[in-house]
Structure formats: structure tokens, C-alpha cells
Design an enzyme around this catalytic site. Structure first.
Site, short mmCIF file in Angstrom:
data_model
loop_
_atom_site.label_atom_id
_atom_site.label_comp_id
_atom_site.label_asym_id
_atom_site.label_seq_id
_atom_site.Cartn_x
_atom_site.Cartn_y
_atom_site.Cartn_z
N ARG A 106 19.24 62.04 -62.44
CA ARG A 106 18.64 61.45 -61.23
C ARG A 106 17.23 61.02 -61.62
NH1 ARG A 106 18.81 63.66 -55.15
NH2 ARG A 106 20.82 62.63 -55.44
N HIS A 133 23.37 54.44 -55.85
CA HIS A 133 23.84 55.83 -55.74
C HIS A 133 25.38 55.77 -55.74
CE1 HIS A 133 23.73 59.99 -55.15
NE2 HIS A 133 23.22 60.09 -53.94
N GLN A 136 27.70 58.78 -54.65
CA GLN A 136 27.72 58.98 -53.20
C GLN A 136 28.76 58.08 -52.54
OE1 GLN A 136 25.74 61.11 -51.15
NE2 GLN A 136 27.37 60.47 -49.77
N ASP A 224 21.05 56.10 -43.20
CA ASP A 224 20.45 56.98 -44.21
C ASP A 224 18.98 57.16 -43.81
OD1 ASP A 224 19.90 58.44 -46.50
OD2 ASP A 224 19.99 56.74 -47.88
N CYS A 263 24.65 60.11 -45.94
CA CYS A 263 24.79 60.81 -47.23
C CYS A 263 24.10 62.17 -47.24
CB CYS A 263 24.25 59.94 -48.36
SG CYS A 263 22.46 59.68 -48.28
N ARG A 291 31.70 64.83 -52.36
CA ARG A 291 30.92 64.60 -53.58
C ARG A 291 31.53 65.41 -54.72
NH1 ARG A 291 25.61 63.02 -53.25
NH2 ARG A 291 25.83 62.91 -55.52
#
Ligand code: CP
Ligand code: NVA
Length: 308
Positions: A106, A133, A136, A224, A263, A291
Site C-alpha cells: 500500500r 484499489h 477492493q 467512499d 469500501c 476482501r
């Protein structure tokens, strides 16, 4: 590992068929796990996980996923590594490739991810950059299909900020054949790369400013955080994005059985109200759970096991 490593960096590096194969394995692994099956597909493999930024879901789901598959993990914080003292991403990749079997990272700069992957001789997985992402959105598509069947032809609405999760949804809309209506205030419209992807997607993806218009008849409404990692103008964002809050009034304009996704982490009262995120249309915790299953399939793909 010999040959070219199989990196998972961005959804648009794949065909829809390849991604669907991973989702099918994810579903099999999830069903199997519920029956107590833990195929040791990654026995003795070691995944290094580098976090330049905070994470709850990504770090725990990759860690647990590797263990369930028989492998192990190393959790590394960018701050504790020589990366923080300007060792290059390339040298870090070359060294780590001599020790571990795969790397998940990340890191905010997407270019840094690409530089790391370019020098690594083991698979590299994108655990979030400012640009994308992808793990996700694989979990998101899996979650939609668990609840509503094949996503092809579904109407998806995105409301709020323009960010990394949206960018991966733009790729997913094209690859999985669904339509995506995006409502973002004009001052927050995407920069060049994502704008290019939206334009290239043709009629399937439209970018507008009116949230009510975006959610009309939608099968899935997504939002988000308004302040992503790396954003510095939190107060302005919370002021400017207020009309984009997902509340019961906005959800009422979507299809009657529309799902709601986020998410996580959520900022309750900002981008979404408690009533919506805790309400009957919300599938945010299934999404978080998936996930784990989606990433196990991505790991299997990266290692070329599980018939992928
Ligand atoms: N959704 C997500 O990536 O969560 P974390 O930041 O907790 O990993
Ligand atoms: N868009 C958010 C996602 C967090 C998982 C961020 O980048 O901070």
C-alpha cells in the site's frame, strides 16, 4: 520464481475473463471455507506486506488469507524500512525478491508501485495507491453477484468524491459490462488519467454532477470517504461534498432493491448516514468479508495455482 512474475496492479491489465476466473475461485474458496476446507495451495510461501499508510481490512484479510492457504506473512511498515531513508523502490524490490515469494504494498504513489513491480522478480499486488484499489473492487463485484447474480448489464451509481476506488470501478464497468453513473462536484472531477479512462469507456460510464440523476434506477449505490489518504484539505472537502451525502432520500431514487456499498472505513454522518449504512440495503460487511476471499483468489492467480 522463474519467468515473468504475475503482478496484480490494476484491473485494466486483465481481460474480463481473467478477472471472472479469479472471482469463480474466490467463490469456491469461500464456500469451501464454510465447510471447513482449507486447501493448502500456498503452503510455505511467504508474502511480505509493506504499508506506507494505515489499513485495517487490507492488512488483516491478506494476513488471514495467506494463513488459510498454508502460507505466512511478514508485516512491514514503510516507516521502519530503509525506504524511509531513501533506499529506492527498485533496490528494495530486488532485495525482497531474494527473500520472499510475493509482495503486497500500500503506497500512495502509483508510479512507486510500478517502479517496485518493474524491478521485482516475484509477484507484486497493489493494496491501494492514490490511483487504484483493484483488490477492493474485485470484492465489490463478488459481493454484488452474491446478492443479485451476474453484474453484466447492472446499473451502478457512484456518488461523492473522485478517487482510487472509483478509478477501479471505471475499469470494472468496462471489463464486467455494467453501466456506471458518477456524480461528483465539478471542482472535484478527476485528473487526466482517470478522466481519460472515463472518456475511453464510452457510453457505459458517464460523469455528471447531480447525485439524484446518477442514482436513478440504480441497482447499486456506492460512496467512499470524502477525504482519502493523502488529501490535505479535509475541512473544504467536508463542506463542498455535503450535497453528495448518501441518505435515505437519495437511496429512495435508486431501484427499490438497490444495494448500498462502501469500501470502509466510513465517516458516518459525512458521506453516508447511519440509517443507510446500517439499513437493509447495505452490504458493507459482506463487502469487507469478501476482501478475504477475493484476495485469496488473487494470490492463487499470482502463484499460478488453483487452476488459474
Ligand atoms: N477498504 C480498505 O482498503 O480498508 P483498509 O484501509 O482498512 O485496508
Ligand atoms: N479512498 C480511500 C479508500 C480507503 C480504503 C483512501 O484512499 O483513503
Amino acid at each position: 520464481m522463474t519467468g515473468t512474475p504475475r503482478h496484480f496492479l490494476n484491473l485494466d491489465d486483465f481481460t474480463g475473463g481473467e478477472l471472472r476466473g479469479m472471482l469463480e475461485l474466490a467463490r469456491e474458496l469461500k464456500t469451501g471455507l464454510a465447510e471447513g476446507k482449507r486447501p493448502q495451495l500456498l503452503k510455505d510461501k511467504v508474502l511480505a506486506m509493506i504499508f506506507e499508510r494505515q489499513s485495517t481490512r487490507t492488512r488483516v484479510s491478506f494476513d488471514v488469507g495467506m494463513r488459510q492457504l498454508g502460507g505466512e506473512t511478514l508485516m512491514l511498515s514503510g516507516q521502519e524500512m530503509q525506504l524511509a531513508r531513501e533506499e529506492t523502490l527498485e533496490d528494495t524490490a530486488r532485495v525482497m525478491s531474494r527473500y520472499v515469494d510475493a509482495i503486497m504494498i500500500r503506497i500512495l504513489s502509483h508510479q512507486d508501485l510500478l517502479d517496485l513491480a518493474g524491478a521485482a522478480t516475484v509477484p507484486v499486488i497493489n493494496g491501494l495507491t492514490r490511483r487504484a484499489h483493484p483488490c477492493q473492487v474485485m470484492a465489490d463485484v463478488m459481493t454484488f453477484e452474491e446478492h443479485r447474480g451476474n453484474i453484466r448489464g447492472a446499473k451502478i451509481a457512484w456518488v461523492g468524491d473522485s478517487n482510487n476506488v472509483l478509478a477501479s470501478w471505471v475499469n470494472a464497468a468496462e471489463l464486467f459490462g455494467c453501466s456506471l453513473s458518477i456524480a461528483v462536484p465539478e471542482d472535484y472531477w478527476p485528473e487526466k488519467d482517470l478522466m481519460g479512462d472515463i472518456q475511453n469507456a464510452g457510453d457505459a460510464v458517464r460523469l455528471i454532477t447531480d447525485p439524484h440523476e446518477a442514482v436513478r434506477d440504480a441497482d447499486l449505490v456506492i460512496t467512499d470517504t470524502w477525504v482519502s489518504m493523502g488529501d490535505t484539505d479535509a475541512a473544504e472537502r467536508r463542506r463542498d461534498l455535503k450535497p453528495y451525502r448518501v441518505d435515505t432520500n437519495l437511496m429512495a431514487g435508486a431501484s427499490k432493491d438497490a444495494l448500498f456499498m462502501h469500501c470502509l472505513p466510513a465517516h458516518r454522518g459525512d458521506e453516508v448516514t447511519d440509517e443507510v449504512i446500517d439499513g437493509p440495503q447495505s452490504v458493507v460487511f459482506d463487502e469487507a468479508e469478501n476482501r478475504l476471499h477475493a484476495q485469496k483468489a488473487i494470490l492463487c492467480w499470482a502463484f499460478g495455482v488453483g487452476n488459474l
